[in-house]
Design a protein around this motif. Structure first.
Motif, PDB file in Angstrom:
ATOM      1  N   THR A   1     -28.237 -13.751  61.584  1.00 10.10           N
ATOM      2  CA  THR A   1     -29.196 -14.508  60.773  1.00 10.10           C
ATOM      3  C   THR A   1     -29.338 -15.928  61.328  1.00 10.10           C
ATOM      4  O   THR A   1     -28.537 -16.364  62.151  1.00 10.10           O
ATOM      5  CB  THR A   1     -28.718 -14.595  59.314  1.00 10.10           C
ATOM      6  OG1 THR A   1     -27.527 -15.397  59.276  1.00 10.10           O
ATOM      7  CG2 THR A   1     -28.440 -13.222  58.736  1.00 10.10           C
TER       8      THR A   1
ATOM      9  N   GLN B   1     -26.316 -17.918  60.793  1.00  7.16           N
ATOM     10  CA  GLN B   1     -25.228 -17.572  61.715  1.00  7.16           C
ATOM     11  C   GLN B   1     -25.457 -18.183  63.088  1.00  7.16           C
ATOM     12  O   GLN B   1     -24.523 -18.687  63.720  1.00  7.16           O
ATOM     13  CB  GLN B   1     -25.098 -16.049  61.832  1.00  7.16           C
ATOM     14  CG  GLN B   1     -24.427 -15.393  60.642  1.00  7.16           C
ATOM     15  CD  GLN B   1     -24.337 -13.896  60.788  1.00  7.16           C
ATOM     16  OE1 GLN B   1     -25.357 -13.228  60.960  1.00  7.16           O
ATOM     17  NE2 GLN B   1     -23.138 -13.373  60.733  1.00  7.16           N
TER      18      GLN B   1
ATOM     19  N   GLN C   1     -18.620 -13.237  52.966  1.00 10.44           N
ATOM     20  CA  GLN C   1     -19.552 -12.144  52.673  1.00 10.44           C
ATOM     21  C   GLN C   1     -20.411 -12.456  51.453  1.00 10.44           C
ATOM     22  O   GLN C   1     -21.587 -12.103  51.391  1.00 10.44           O
ATOM     23  CB  GLN C   1     -18.795 -10.830  52.470  1.00 10.44           C
ATOM     24  CG  GLN C   1     -18.324 -10.221  53.763  1.00 10.44           C
ATOM     25  CD  GLN C   1     -18.628  -8.736  53.900  1.00 10.44           C
ATOM     26  OE1 GLN C   1     -19.382  -8.168  53.114  1.00 10.44           O
ATOM     27  NE2 GLN C   1     -18.042  -8.108  54.909  1.00 10.44           N
TER      28      GLN C   1
ATOM     29  N   ALA D   1     -25.809 -11.252  56.058  1.00  8.05           N
ATOM     30  CA  ALA D   1     -25.269 -11.386  57.417  1.00  8.05           C
ATOM     31  C   ALA D   1     -24.348 -10.228  57.768  1.00  8.05           C
ATOM     32  O   ALA D   1     -23.650  -9.696  56.919  1.00  8.05           O
ATOM     33  CB  ALA D   1     -24.511 -12.700  57.543  1.00  8.05           C
ATOM     34  N   LYS D   2     -24.347  -9.891  59.058  1.00  6.85           N
ATOM     35  CA  LYS D   2     -23.379  -8.910  59.562  1.00  6.85           C
ATOM     36  C   LYS D   2     -22.333  -9.674  60.359  1.00  6.85           C
ATOM     37  O   LYS D   2     -22.661 -10.596  61.096  1.00  6.85           O
ATOM     38  CB  LYS D   2     -24.083  -7.895  60.472  1.00  6.85           C
ATOM     39  CG  LYS D   2     -24.990  -6.952  59.739  1.00  6.85           C
ATOM     40  CD  LYS D   2     -25.177  -5.657  60.517  1.00  6.85           C
ATOM     41  CE  LYS D   2     -26.272  -4.742  60.002  1.00  6.85           C
ATOM     42  NZ  LYS D   2     -26.773  -4.972  58.662  1.00  6.85           N
ATOM     43  N   TRP D   3     -21.095  -9.295  60.218  1.00  9.30           N
ATOM     44  CA  TRP D   3     -20.024 -10.034  60.893  1.00  9.30           C
ATOM     45  C   TRP D   3     -19.337  -9.219  61.945  1.00  9.30           C
ATOM     46  O   TRP D   3     -18.372  -9.655  62.536  1.00  9.30           O
ATOM     47  CB  TRP D   3     -19.017 -10.540  59.858  1.00  9.30           C
ATOM     48  CG  TRP D   3     -19.673 -11.427  58.826  1.00  9.30           C
ATOM     49  CD1 TRP D   3     -20.131 -11.037  57.601  1.00  9.30           C
ATOM     50  CD2 TRP D   3     -19.981 -12.826  58.949  1.00  9.30           C
ATOM     51  NE1 TRP D   3     -20.688 -12.121  56.960  1.00  9.30           N
ATOM     52  CE2 TRP D   3     -20.613 -13.229  57.755  1.00  9.30           C
ATOM     53  CE3 TRP D   3     -19.783 -13.779  59.954  1.00  9.30           C
ATOM     54  CZ2 TRP D   3     -21.030 -14.542  57.526  1.00  9.30           C
ATOM     55  CZ3 TRP D   3     -20.210 -15.087  59.726  1.00  9.30           C
ATOM     56  CH2 TRP D   3     -20.826 -15.447  58.522  1.00  9.30           C
TER      57      TRP D   3
END
Lengths: 323, 101, 252
Positions: free
Chosen positions: A185, A188, C244, C250-252
């Motif tokens: 994102t 991020q 989270q 978002a992906k982590w």
């Protein structure tokens, strides 16, 4: 038939010549071999500070362990930090072969007499920092450590080989975190760029002062404690890392960074040596906290160690009585 | 030195660790660690030197219980391979892939 | 309750236990009293997180509602957690951490020993793998209860206090409710109530050798099976789940 000469009969000059001959021939110096006192002291300082760095290095990453954003990331980070502790342990162990004890080394660290890598005096402000540390800090450490695998002192060289082997996933883990965020994102991506902005220059500082400002280096090179110069290693690191940043689509915070066709290497900007000196002196953002954490753990844990020793002593006496 | 004695007076003793890998034939010296007694040294060695690999055999010996040969002969400056002191850890050889990310 | 719902509940309890305890151990990172112990604690914590991943992943599959290990770990509020109250208690000093570890390791060993015989093959396999780790955990924590109990006066006092403070959280480990009963009837779960005598023997032996006093069974606190937790869990989860929750897409 040759008469066997023991060390006691040889002059210091003769011993030193024989020692240097060995080093020049790429032979390893082992713990019980004769060595110049300055060689021993230089190694003790370098190796113990290396060990201290591993241990203190557990703190900035440990700062995000309970907040890792997935179970997989948590597990991997835990494994990495465990490795770092283990590496510190190998290095303390190797240094002890030179005639100093671990507690003496701790005392030097806690009193400020011994230092650790300044990079760990910077705070980890976001999860992206964990990625940046793995990618840049471990990357820089690996560059340095590969050179040390050929160090003249046997136990140090062997510890480096073992560490390098285990280190292989550390940098990959960090880079993968950066990749995930750089491709994630907007928030991020911003986080990843922000982390790179803050960790780039301190990572370059890890290689130490410029060669021209490094008076110790010449002797260390002669004794093959140091195999490549600060600037050589720093250049190596920059050249390896620039394409990695490019792939991430992140900007390295250096307006002077440019490929030099003639040198077949990257030109890069001047390090802020004032900041470097300031952090080394103890005034970085986290110096005091890091040291306090270590002192608290050690001093605060004395009762545990004392208890274990007391128990061992009691068991010994009981065994003696029973016999 | 008095101050040094104070620092080390309550230090946990040093143990040398020897590991025989699952398919190995003999125990190799891998390094040392500090522990209060042999039992703790054994469980610690598992954590430090085997990273949870199964089927290994671990020996721990108090460093002070080991007697080593003296390498301070003239011969040793010219034939260092004679040096077989116990403090000569035998780690891996330099792996080829060292240097790649 | 359907069989799947019951199994889901059951797996959640097992997985949550391992995760919460693993999380607590992670807090020791960089602060352990001995470097070798630093590695031991991280080792044990890593084992526990590993266990939780296997159990929670399986639980999510059984639930079949589109969740996975991370949705379970990072998006449940306290009322939905099923870990024992014992495990969410703060670490305290090294004695408290080791006492908590010892009591649970001894229990978990017996529980997982039983689960190795589970008719559910996947659960049995997870239990078998974990049992090897738990064998070592139990040895390690028992070693410390002995050394601290029978060490110095100071360590003895700290260990006795730790035991006294944790004692009332232990009875909950041996409770059986309808979910436990159903899983037991299906040959999948373990009857933990019958484990108590064995657990008592093991614990009493160590306490005695450590010159520690076994506390009176005078108080107990429970509620984990209904999601009724102590105030500590909220803070633990707030820390653990922050990223989270703050960046939900978002992906982590």
């Amino acid at each position: 038939m040759d008469v066997v000469n023991t060390d006691k009969n040889w002059s210091d000059e003769k011993l030193e010549v024989a020692f240097q001959t060995k080093v020049d021939a790429e032979q390893r110096i082992e713990p019980k071999d004769w060595m110049p006192d300055k060689y021993r002291q230089t190694l003790i300082r370098q190796m113990s500070q290396h060990a201290h760095s591993e241990i203190v290095g557990m703190l900035p990453e440990g700062n995000w362990l309970t907040r890792a954003p997935s179970l997989k990331r948590k597990a991997v980070l835990m494994a990495k930090i465990q490795d770092e502790g283990g590496h510190g342990l190998y290095l303390y162990s190797a240094t002890e072969t030179l005639g100093i004890s671990r507690d003496e080394m701790y005392d030097q660290l806690h009193s400020g007499k011994a230092k650790y890598s300044s990079i760990f005096n910077y705070p980890t402000l976001s999860w992206a920092d964990v990625g940046a540390i793995g990618w840049l800090v471990d990357g820089a450490a690996i560059t340095n450590q590969i050179a040390l695998c050929r160090c003249s002192y046997g136990p140090y060289a062997r510890a480096m080989v073992k560490i390098c082997k285990e280190e292989s996933f550390h940098q990959r883990q960090g880079y993968e975190i950066m990749m995930t965020m750089a491709q994630g994102t907007t928030e991020q991506k911003d986080m990843a760029q922000d982390a790179l902005n803050r960790w780039w220059w301190p990572s370059l500082m890890m290689f130490g002062p410029n060669d021209t400002n490094s008076p110790q280096s010449a002797q260390s090179m002669k004794w093959k404690i140091k195999r490549q110069s600060n600037d050589e290693l720093r250049q190596k690191f920059v050249d390896a890392t620039v394409p990695q940043a490019k792939f991430l689509n992140l900007r390295i915070p250096d307006d002077d960074l440019v490929w030099n066709e003639e040198r077949a290497a990257h030109d890069f900007g001047e390090i802020d040596w004032v900041e470097f000196k300031n952090v080394v002196k103890g005034n970085g953002l986290c110096n005091r906290e890091r040291l306090k954490a270590r002192v608290d753990a050690h001093d605060g844990g004395k009762w545990v160690r004392d208890a274990a020793l007391a128990y061992a002593e009691k068991q010994k006496l009981r065994a003696a009585d029973a016999a | 030195m008095d101050s040094m004695n104070k620092i080390t007076e309550n230090e946990l003793p040093l143990f040398e660790v020897f590991i025989r890998s699952k398919n190995g034939l003999d125990h190799k010296h891998v390094g040392s660690l500090h522990a209060s007694d042999a039992e703790m040294a054994l469980t610690n060695a598992r954590d430090v030197y085997t990273r949870r690999s199964e089927g290994v055999s671990i020996w721990v010996v108090k460093t002070t219980d080991i007697t080593a040969s003296n390498p301070e002969d003239k011969g040793n400056f010219y034939e260092p391979s004679d040096d077989k002191t116990y403090r000569h850890p035998t780690f891996y050889e330099i792996p080829e892939e060292v240097g790649h990310m | 309750m359907t069989d799947n719902q019951a199994l889901f509940e059951y797996l959640l309890r097992l997985g949550d236990n391992s995760l919460i305890l693993g999380q607590r151990l992670a807090e020791w990172c960089g602060h352990a009293p001995i470097l070798e112990e630093e590695l031991a604690l991280t080792n044990i914590g890593l084992d526990l997180v590993g266990q939780s991943r296997l159990l929670l992943s399986y639980a999510a599959e059984v639930e079949d509602a589109g969740r996975d290990e991370d949705l379970l770990a990072f998006h449940r509020d306290t009322q939905a957690w099923r870990n024992l109250l014992l495990l969410e208690q703060p670490n305290g000093d090294f004695a408290k951490t080791m006492a908590r570890q010892f009591f649970f390791d001894t229990f978990q060993y017996l529980q997982f020993e039983g689960l190795c015989q589970s008719k559910d093959e996947r659960l049995a396999a997870i239990a078998a793998k974990s049992l090897k780790e738990i064998t070592y955990h139990r040895r390690h924590s028992a070693n410390w209860v002995l050394r601290l109990g029978d060490g110095t006066t100071e360590s003895h006092e700290k260990m006795q206090v730790a035991i006294d403070e944790l004692w009332g959280f232990l009875p909950e480990m041996f409770d059986m409710d309808e979910v436990d009963a159903q899983l037991l009837a299906d040959g999948i779960g373990v009857d933990v109530s019958v484990l108590k005598p064995k657990w008592d023997d093991a614990v009493n032996a160590v306490l005695a050798e450590a010159t520690l006093e076994r506390p009176e069974d005078s108080w107990s606190v429970r509620g984990s099976r209904e999601g009724k937790h102590s105030e500590h869990l909220g803070y633990l989860l707030a820390e653990m789940q922050f990223l989270q929750r703050a960046y939900p897409d978002a992906k982590w």
